[in-house]
Design a protein around this motif. Structure first.
Motif, PDB file in Angstrom:
ATOM      1  N   ALA A  82       0.828  -1.407   0.001  1.00 26.49           N
ATOM      2  CA  ALA A  82       0.075  -0.056  -0.143  1.00 26.49           C
ATOM      3  C   ALA A  82       0.681   1.219  -0.014  1.00 26.49           C
ATOM      4  O   ALA A  82       0.417   2.518  -0.973  1.00 26.49           O
ATOM      5  N   ASP A  83       2.019   1.502   0.742  1.00 28.59           N
ATOM      6  CA  ASP A  83       3.248   2.261   0.461  1.00 28.59           C
ATOM      7  C   ASP A  83       3.457   2.708  -0.619  1.00 28.59           C
ATOM      8  O   ASP A  83       4.577   3.388  -0.791  1.00 28.59           O
ATOM      9  N   HIS A  84       3.378   1.594  -1.233  1.00 30.70           N
ATOM     10  CA  HIS A  84       4.875   1.532  -2.547  1.00 30.70           C
ATOM     11  C   HIS A  84       3.588   2.014  -4.103  1.00 30.70           C
ATOM     12  O   HIS A  84       4.519   2.531  -4.844  1.00 30.70           O
ATOM     13  N   VAL A  85       2.133   2.741  -4.078  1.00 31.93           N
ATOM     14  CA  VAL A  85       1.289   2.646  -4.718  1.00 31.93           C
ATOM     15  C   VAL A  85       1.930   4.829  -5.154  1.00 31.93           C
ATOM     16  O   VAL A  85       1.937   5.061  -4.038  1.00 31.93           O
ATOM     17  N   GLN A  86       2.216   4.977  -5.655  1.00 34.37           N
ATOM     18  CA  GLN A  86       2.881   5.892  -6.513  1.00 34.37           C
ATOM     19  C   GLN A  86       1.702   7.400  -6.104  1.00 34.37           C
ATOM     20  O   GLN A  86       1.965   8.645  -5.978  1.00 34.37           O
ATOM     21  N   ASN A  87       0.179   7.003  -6.949  1.00 37.05           N
ATOM     22  CA  ASN A  87      -0.500   7.374  -6.901  1.00 37.05           C
ATOM     23  C   ASN A  87      -2.025   7.417  -6.860  1.00 37.05           C
ATOM     24  O   ASN A  87      -2.063   5.938  -6.868  1.00 37.05           O
ATOM     25  N   GLU A  88      -2.716   7.851  -7.062  1.00 35.71           N
ATOM     26  CA  GLU A  88      -4.767   7.351  -6.413  1.00 35.71           C
ATOM     27  C   GLU A  88      -4.810   6.239  -8.013  1.00 35.71           C
ATOM     28  O   GLU A  88      -5.240   5.134  -7.665  1.00 35.71           O
ATOM     29  N   LEU A  89      -4.397   7.239  -9.434  1.00 31.51           N
ATOM     30  CA  LEU A  89      -4.649   5.919 -10.682  1.00 31.51           C
ATOM     31  C   LEU A  89      -3.510   5.128 -10.288  1.00 31.51           C
ATOM     32  O   LEU A  89      -4.452   3.431 -10.291  1.00 31.51           O
ATOM     33  N   GLU A  90      -2.573   4.858 -10.310  1.00 33.77           N
ATOM     34  CA  GLU A  90      -2.179   2.997  -9.377  1.00 33.77           C
ATOM     35  C   GLU A  90      -2.601   2.390  -8.880  1.00 33.77           C
ATOM     36  O   GLU A  90      -2.648   1.300  -8.584  1.00 33.77           O
ATOM     37  N   GLY A  91      -3.197   3.410  -7.655  1.00 34.49           N
ATOM     38  CA  GLY A  91      -3.678   2.353  -6.761  1.00 34.49           C
ATOM     39  C   GLY A  91      -5.219   1.829  -7.133  1.00 34.49           C
ATOM     40  O   GLY A  91      -5.585   0.647  -6.465  1.00 34.49           O
ATOM     41  N   THR A  92      -5.682   2.771  -7.566  1.00 33.56           N
ATOM     42  CA  THR A  92      -6.856   1.755  -8.262  1.00 33.56           C
ATOM     43  C   THR A  92      -6.976   0.929  -9.501  1.00 33.56           C
ATOM     44  O   THR A  92      -7.086  -0.583  -9.237  1.00 33.56           O
ATOM     45  N   ILE A  93      -6.031   1.325 -10.084  1.00 36.79           N
ATOM     46  CA  ILE A  93      -5.477  -0.170 -11.582  1.00 36.79           C
ATOM     47  C   ILE A  93      -4.825  -1.670 -10.366  1.00 36.79           C
ATOM     48  O   ILE A  93      -5.762  -1.982 -10.837  1.00 36.79           O
ATOM     49  N   LEU A  94      -3.779  -0.947  -9.693  1.00 35.63           N
ATOM     50  CA  LEU A  94      -3.702  -2.072  -8.394  1.00 35.63           C
ATOM     51  C   LEU A  94      -4.549  -3.023  -7.616  1.00 35.63           C
ATOM     52  O   LEU A  94      -5.167  -4.444  -7.869  1.00 35.63           O
ATOM     53  N   SER A  95      -6.036  -2.019  -7.506  1.00 35.15           N
ATOM     54  CA  SER A  95      -6.666  -2.934  -6.591  1.00 35.15           C
ATOM     55  C   SER A  95      -8.180  -3.651  -7.492  1.00 35.15           C
ATOM     56  O   SER A  95      -8.275  -4.462  -7.155  1.00 35.15           O
ATOM     57  N   LEU A  96      -7.764  -3.203  -8.627  1.00 35.23           N
ATOM     58  CA  LEU A  96      -9.260  -3.516  -9.393  1.00 35.23           C
ATOM     59  C   LEU A  96      -8.578  -4.792 -10.063  1.00 35.23           C
ATOM     60  O   LEU A  96      -9.379  -6.063 -10.121  1.00 35.23           O
ATOM     61  N   ILE A  97      -6.916  -4.642 -10.590  1.00 33.21           N
ATOM     62  CA  ILE A  97      -6.344  -6.263 -11.085  1.00 33.21           C
ATOM     63  C   ILE A  97      -6.212  -7.427  -9.376  1.00 33.21           C
ATOM     64  O   ILE A  97      -6.523  -8.511  -9.763  1.00 33.21           O
ATOM     65  N   PRO A 102      -7.503 -15.550 -10.909  1.00 31.73           N
ATOM     66  CA  PRO A 102      -6.017 -15.637 -11.223  1.00 31.73           C
ATOM     67  C   PRO A 102      -5.755 -15.961 -12.978  1.00 31.73           C
ATOM     68  O   PRO A 102      -4.518 -14.948 -13.255  1.00 31.73           O
ATOM     69  N   ARG A 103      -6.595 -16.471 -13.489  1.00 31.82           N
ATOM     70  CA  ARG A 103      -6.759 -16.328 -15.482  1.00 31.82           C
ATOM     71  C   ARG A 103      -6.862 -15.208 -16.179  1.00 31.82           C
ATOM     72  O   ARG A 103      -6.059 -14.647 -16.689  1.00 31.82           O
ATOM     73  N   LYS A 104      -7.386 -14.746 -15.224  1.00 32.93           N
ATOM     74  CA  LYS A 104      -8.352 -12.977 -16.025  1.00 32.93           C
ATOM     75  C   LYS A 104      -7.033 -12.266 -15.531  1.00 32.93           C
ATOM     76  O   LYS A 104      -6.139 -10.986 -16.017  1.00 32.93           O
ATOM     77  N   ARG A 105      -5.916 -12.030 -14.223  1.00 33.57           N
ATOM     78  CA  ARG A 105      -5.028 -11.765 -14.310  1.00 33.57           C
ATOM     79  C   ARG A 105      -3.987 -11.360 -15.189  1.00 33.57           C
ATOM     80  O   ARG A 105      -2.761 -10.669 -15.339  1.00 33.57           O
ATOM     81  N   LYS A 106      -3.454 -13.011 -15.820  1.00 33.82           N
ATOM     82  CA  LYS A 106      -2.604 -13.198 -17.032  1.00 33.82           C
ATOM     83  C   LYS A 106      -2.922 -12.655 -17.879  1.00 33.82           C
ATOM     84  O   LYS A 106      -1.975 -12.692 -18.951  1.00 33.82           O
ATOM     85  N   MET A 107      -3.553 -12.538 -18.164  1.00 28.87           N
ATOM     86  CA  MET A 107      -4.418 -12.009 -18.750  1.00 28.87           C
ATOM     87  C   MET A 107      -4.406 -10.387 -19.306  1.00 28.87           C
ATOM     88  O   MET A 107      -3.847  -9.789 -20.473  1.00 28.87           O
ATOM     89  N   ALA A 108      -5.075  -9.596 -18.162  1.00 34.89           N
ATOM     90  CA  ALA A 108      -3.536  -8.487 -17.813  1.00 34.89           C
ATOM     91  C   ALA A 108      -2.986  -8.068 -17.798  1.00 34.89           C
ATOM     92  O   ALA A 108      -2.568  -7.244 -18.403  1.00 34.89           O
ATOM     93  N   GLN A 109      -1.931  -9.053 -17.500  1.00 38.32           N
ATOM     94  CA  GLN A 109      -0.307  -9.191 -17.902  1.00 38.32           C
ATOM     95  C   GLN A 109      -0.529  -9.010 -18.558  1.00 38.32           C
ATOM     96  O   GLN A 109       0.484  -7.890 -19.636  1.00 38.32           O
ATOM     97  N   ALA A 110      -0.760  -9.949 -19.636  1.00 38.15           N
ATOM     98  CA  ALA A 110      -0.329  -9.739 -21.183  1.00 38.15           C
ATOM     99  C   ALA A 110      -0.614  -8.683 -21.795  1.00 38.15           C
ATOM    100  O   ALA A 110      -0.362  -8.085 -22.789  1.00 38.15           O
TER     101      ALA A 110
END
Length: 117
Positions: A82-97, A102-110
């Motif tokens: 949580a302390d490594h998120v640099q801004n609100e957008l990153e936090g939102t994206i990370l939370s959504l991911i 797990p399968r959809k995470r791999k798709m998002a990574q690709a």
């Protein structure tokens, strides 16, 4: 605290507007609480957030202890990073991911890799 409020809200599947309605405040108040340089909720609102999102008050207020009232913690990486998120957008994206299977995470990574990261 702003990251924990956002994490609790998203884990509960609530929008800022929904949390605001349940807590009896305006959406802008929730947005301020979730902004790293925003305002901090008063103790009574913090207690309401804990009840509404089903997280432990101590964790929400201080970051110590288990997050969930049902004995399950939030994703350990959310707590550790949580302390490594640099801004609100990153936090939102990370939370959504983190809410993806797990399968959809791999798709998002690709997809992200295809974007040229």
């Amino acid at each position: 605290m702003s990251d924990r409020i956002r994490a609790a809200r998203t884990r509960a599947g609530l929008s800022q507007s929904q949390l605001a309605k349940e807590a009896g405040v305006k959406r802008s108040a929730v947005a301020q609480w979730e902004c790293p340089k925003g305002t901090t909720p008063c103790v009574s609102h913090l207690a309401q957030i804990a009840v509404i999102t089903r997280v432990r008050f101590e964790w929400l207020a201080t970051g110590r202890g288990l997050s969930s009232t049902d004995g399950e913690g939030l994703d350990a990486a959310v707590q550790m990073n949580a302390d490594h998120v640099q801004n609100e957008l990153e936090g939102t994206i990370l939370s959504l991911i983190r809410r993806l299977s797990p399968r959809k995470r791999k798709m998002a990574q690709a997809i992200i890799e295809m974007l040229g990261v």
